[in-house]
Scaffold this motif. Structure first.
Motif, short mmCIF file in Angstrom:
data_model
loop_
_atom_site.label_atom_id
_atom_site.label_comp_id
_atom_site.label_asym_id
_atom_site.label_seq_id
_atom_site.Cartn_x
_atom_site.Cartn_y
_atom_site.Cartn_z
N LEU A 3 0.83 -1.21 0.00
CA LEU A 3 0.00 0.00 0.00
C LEU A 3 0.86 1.25 0.00
O LEU A 3 0.54 2.24 -0.67
N ILE A 4 1.96 1.22 0.75
CA ILE A 4 2.87 2.36 0.76
C ILE A 4 3.43 2.61 -0.63
O ILE A 4 3.49 3.75 -1.11
N ILE A 5 3.84 1.55 -1.31
CA ILE A 5 4.38 1.69 -2.67
C ILE A 5 3.33 2.27 -3.60
O ILE A 5 3.62 3.14 -4.43
N ALA A 6 2.09 1.82 -3.47
CA ALA A 6 1.02 2.34 -4.33
C ALA A 6 0.77 3.82 -4.07
O ALA A 6 0.67 4.61 -5.02
N PHE A 47 13.73 6.31 -2.38
CA PHE A 47 13.99 6.03 -0.97
C PHE A 47 12.75 5.46 -0.28
O PHE A 47 12.86 4.52 0.52
N ALA A 48 11.60 5.99 -0.59
CA ALA A 48 10.36 5.46 0.00
C ALA A 48 10.13 4.02 -0.45
O ALA A 48 9.74 3.17 0.35
N PHE A 49 10.38 3.73 -1.72
CA PHE A 49 10.24 2.36 -2.22
C PHE A 49 11.22 1.42 -1.52
O PHE A 49 10.86 0.30 -1.15
N LEU A 50 12.46 1.86 -1.36
CA LEU A 50 13.46 1.01 -0.71
C LEU A 50 13.09 0.70 0.73
O LEU A 50 13.22 -0.44 1.19
N ALA A 68 10.08 0.74 2.07
CA ALA A 68 8.89 -0.11 2.07
C ALA A 68 9.27 -1.56 1.74
O ALA A 68 8.77 -2.50 2.37
N GLU A 69 10.14 -1.75 0.76
CA GLU A 69 10.58 -3.11 0.43
C GLU A 69 11.39 -3.71 1.56
O GLU A 69 11.30 -4.91 1.82
N ILE A 122 11.88 -7.76 5.84
CA ILE A 122 12.04 -8.05 7.26
C ILE A 122 10.83 -8.81 7.80
O ILE A 122 10.97 -9.77 8.56
N ALA A 123 9.63 -8.40 7.40
CA ALA A 123 8.42 -9.10 7.84
C ALA A 123 8.41 -10.54 7.36
O ALA A 123 8.09 -11.46 8.13
N LEU A 124 8.77 -10.77 6.11
CA LEU A 124 8.79 -12.13 5.59
C LEU A 124 9.86 -12.99 6.25
O LEU A 124 9.63 -14.18 6.52
N VAL A 125 11.01 -12.42 6.53
CA VAL A 125 12.06 -13.18 7.22
C VAL A 125 11.64 -13.53 8.63
O VAL A 125 11.87 -14.65 9.10
#
Length: 69
Positions: free
Chosen positions: A19-22, A48-51, A53-54, A59-62
């Motif tokens: 959602l942040i990326i969108a 920077f915002a994309f980086l 957010a990714e 981190i969440a997936l790990v």
């Protein structure tokens, strides 16, 4: 049951960053439409915002992977 829990947590963990990326992409396109001469500054801020957010998504997936390992 554990697979469903993992899938739900992964969905929730990646929903926020997506959602942040969108929203950032939408705002950057609107800003470029209003002021095309500021494209360099807008693109740097957008990247920077994309980086970040990714990074949050990774981190969440790990963390989810390590919780259910």
């Amino acid at each position: 049951m554990q697979n469903l829990t993992i899938a739900i947590l992964m969905f929730i963990g990646t929903l926020g960053p997506s959602l942040i990326i969108a929203f950032v992409g939408y705002a950057a396109i609107r800003a470029l439409g209003r002021n095309p001469s500021a494209s360099a500054k807008i693109m740097v801020a957008m990247m920077f915002a994309f980086l970040f957010a990714e990074g949050i998504a990774v981190i969440a997936l790990v963390l989810i992977y390590n919780l259910f390992k």
